[in-house]
Design an enzyme around this catalytic site. Structure first.
Site, short mmCIF file in Angstrom:
data_model
loop_
_atom_site.label_atom_id
_atom_site.label_comp_id
_atom_site.label_asym_id
_atom_site.label_seq_id
_atom_site.Cartn_x
_atom_site.Cartn_y
_atom_site.Cartn_z
N ASP A 24 3.28 -5.79 2.07
CA ASP A 24 2.00 -5.19 2.48
C ASP A 24 2.18 -3.76 2.99
OD1 ASP A 24 -0.73 -5.02 2.85
OD2 ASP A 24 -0.81 -6.32 4.61
N HIS A 32 0.88 -1.19 0.00
CA HIS A 32 0.00 0.00 0.00
C HIS A 32 0.91 1.23 0.00
CE1 HIS A 32 -3.75 -2.26 1.11
NE2 HIS A 32 -2.82 -3.13 1.43
FE FE2 Z 1 -3.06 -5.19 2.09
#
Ligand code: FE2
Length: 419
Positions: free
Chosen positions: A315, A65
């Protein structure tokens, strides 16, 4: 006398899967790999002796992200360490997003990633805000970095497609604006029915706009969270399986074995891709447990054993969900080896594959665009390691990063003298 024929030649490279002694020379010209041979007689304008170190395709970051990267502690720290407090904090931080803010942090993170050998990244962009600032910022970053980094942007409805009335339209607008993939978060929708409906809507939008799918699926310890079967069923019915990714699927680690066994058969039919994010999954999940405390990981080893495509993502890098991280894919693979108990030699090699080739398959890059072979684009990295096992064990430095035939980054490994 030998002639200068190539722009670059890397001498004495050790390729993955070769025996301990043999090396090859790799010639690069016109941004492509021009030749690979045990000894290339011609000269290059620039030559470097790799000295038998490992040369492999770049790392692939299949799940990050970038819109929230580098915001840890803003406006406050995540004290509970849970996914849900992270979503609340991000909900506060994103009120002050500007295009410049998103672009600056994303490019800084991408440079950190590229210096550590990542040249392909799939990022999620939160599309739950009416201004779509995160999406606009990341789409312009995709353009700004395209000469050295391939970036895919997933339109990710962080607050759910049906969490508020305008979110469905925002998701579709994001696709009209050029997002590469449709995302979702069915376990965070208000009801199970909304979750099922959201998955169906994602497939409908992907078909309408001809996009890939990457769903945050069952990122929870609740063993009753069973949207993975819904995603698999939609993939089977639509035939879109290899273009569809189920990210996280942490609840799969909590399913009872009878159900997990049945589900595995359905998954094999579906041809879905899976992404596990071991650094974050093991940190965010299990927070409601006392002891024994669950690992909060999907069944990586079992999915791999069944021949399904599993890749690994970071992530988060310093964001409301995870205040640590440098974006290094060897940290990710190292954690996977431990938490998935994949310590056998073949299993360690599989974890390396999960941050390289398997990620490329998840991103649907196409065989012609990834890998080390004559005729392919000259994207490759040189590790200060003899093998992928050595690279993961020591989280070896990436000595050279070559992107589109050009040297993009160079790292001199730390040197310690014992006195
Ligand atoms: Fe995620």
């Amino acid at each position: 006398m030998s002639q200068t024929k190539y722009s670059t030649i890397l001498r004495q490279c050790r390729l993955l899967g070769t025996d301990g002694r043999s090396t090859v020379d790799i010639a690069i010209d016109n941004n492509k790999i021009a030749a690979i041979s045990p000894k290339i007689p011609e000269l290059g304008e620039w030559e470097i002796d790799i000295q038998g170190k490992l040369v492999c395709p770049p790392f692939v970051e299949s799940h990050i992200h970038l819109d929230s990267a580098l915001t840890a502690g803003e406006p406050r720290w995540n004290h509970s360490g849970t996914l849900f407090e992270g979503i609340q904090i991000w909900g506060e931080r994103k009120q002050s997003l500007t295009l410049e803010d998103v672009k600056t942090r994303a490019i800084e993170t991408l440079k950190q990633q590229a210096s550590q050998g990542i040249l392909f990244v799939r990022t999620h962009a939160d599309v739950s805000e009416p201004t779509l600032t995160a999406l606009q910022g990341l789409l312009s970053v995709r353009e700004a970095v395209k000469d050295w980094m391939t970036l895919q942007v997933v339109a990710f409805p962080q607050d759910g497609i049906y969490g508020s009335p305008e979110n469905d339209k925002l998701l579709e607008t994001a696709l009209e604006m050029g997002a590469d993939a449709v995302g979702g978060i069915p376990h965070y929708e208000l009801t199970r029915e909304d979750g099922v409906k959201s998955v169906q809507r994602i497939f409908e939008l992907a078909e309408k706009y001809n996009r890939l799918i990457d769903i945050h699926c069952d990122e929870i310890d609740d063993e009753q969270s069973r949207f993975l079967e819904v995603v698999a069923a939609c993939a089977i019915r639509s035939g879109a399986g290899s273009r569809v990714t189920a990210s996280h699927t942490t609840a799969f680690g909590s399913y009872n074995n009878a159900y997990a066994f049945k589900l595995m058969g359905i998954l094999q039919k579906s041809r879905l891709n899976f992404i596990a994010n071991p650094l974050i999954n093991i940190t965010l999940q299990g927070r409601a447990d006392t002891y024994p405390k669950r690992r909060g990981m999907t069944r990586v080893k079992e999915l791999w054993q069944q021949g399904l495509n599993v890749s690994l993502g970071h992530d988060c890098v310093r964001d409301p969900w995870y205040s640590l991280g440098t974006g290094n894919m060897l940290d990710v693979a190292h954690m996977a080896v431990h938490v998935c108990q994949m310590t056998g030699m073949e299993e360690i090699a599989a974890c390396f594959q999960m941050v390289t080739e398997n990620g490329a398959q998840t991103l649907f890059l196409g065989d012609e665009n990834y890998g080390i072979a004559a005729g392919k684009p000259a994207n490759l990295i040189v590790l200060d390691a003899d093998s992928c096992y050595d690279a993961i064990r020591r989280r070896a430095a990436v000595r050279y990063v070559i992107s589109r035939g050009k040297l993009l980054a160079e790292t001199v490994p730390a040197k310690t003298s014992f006195l």
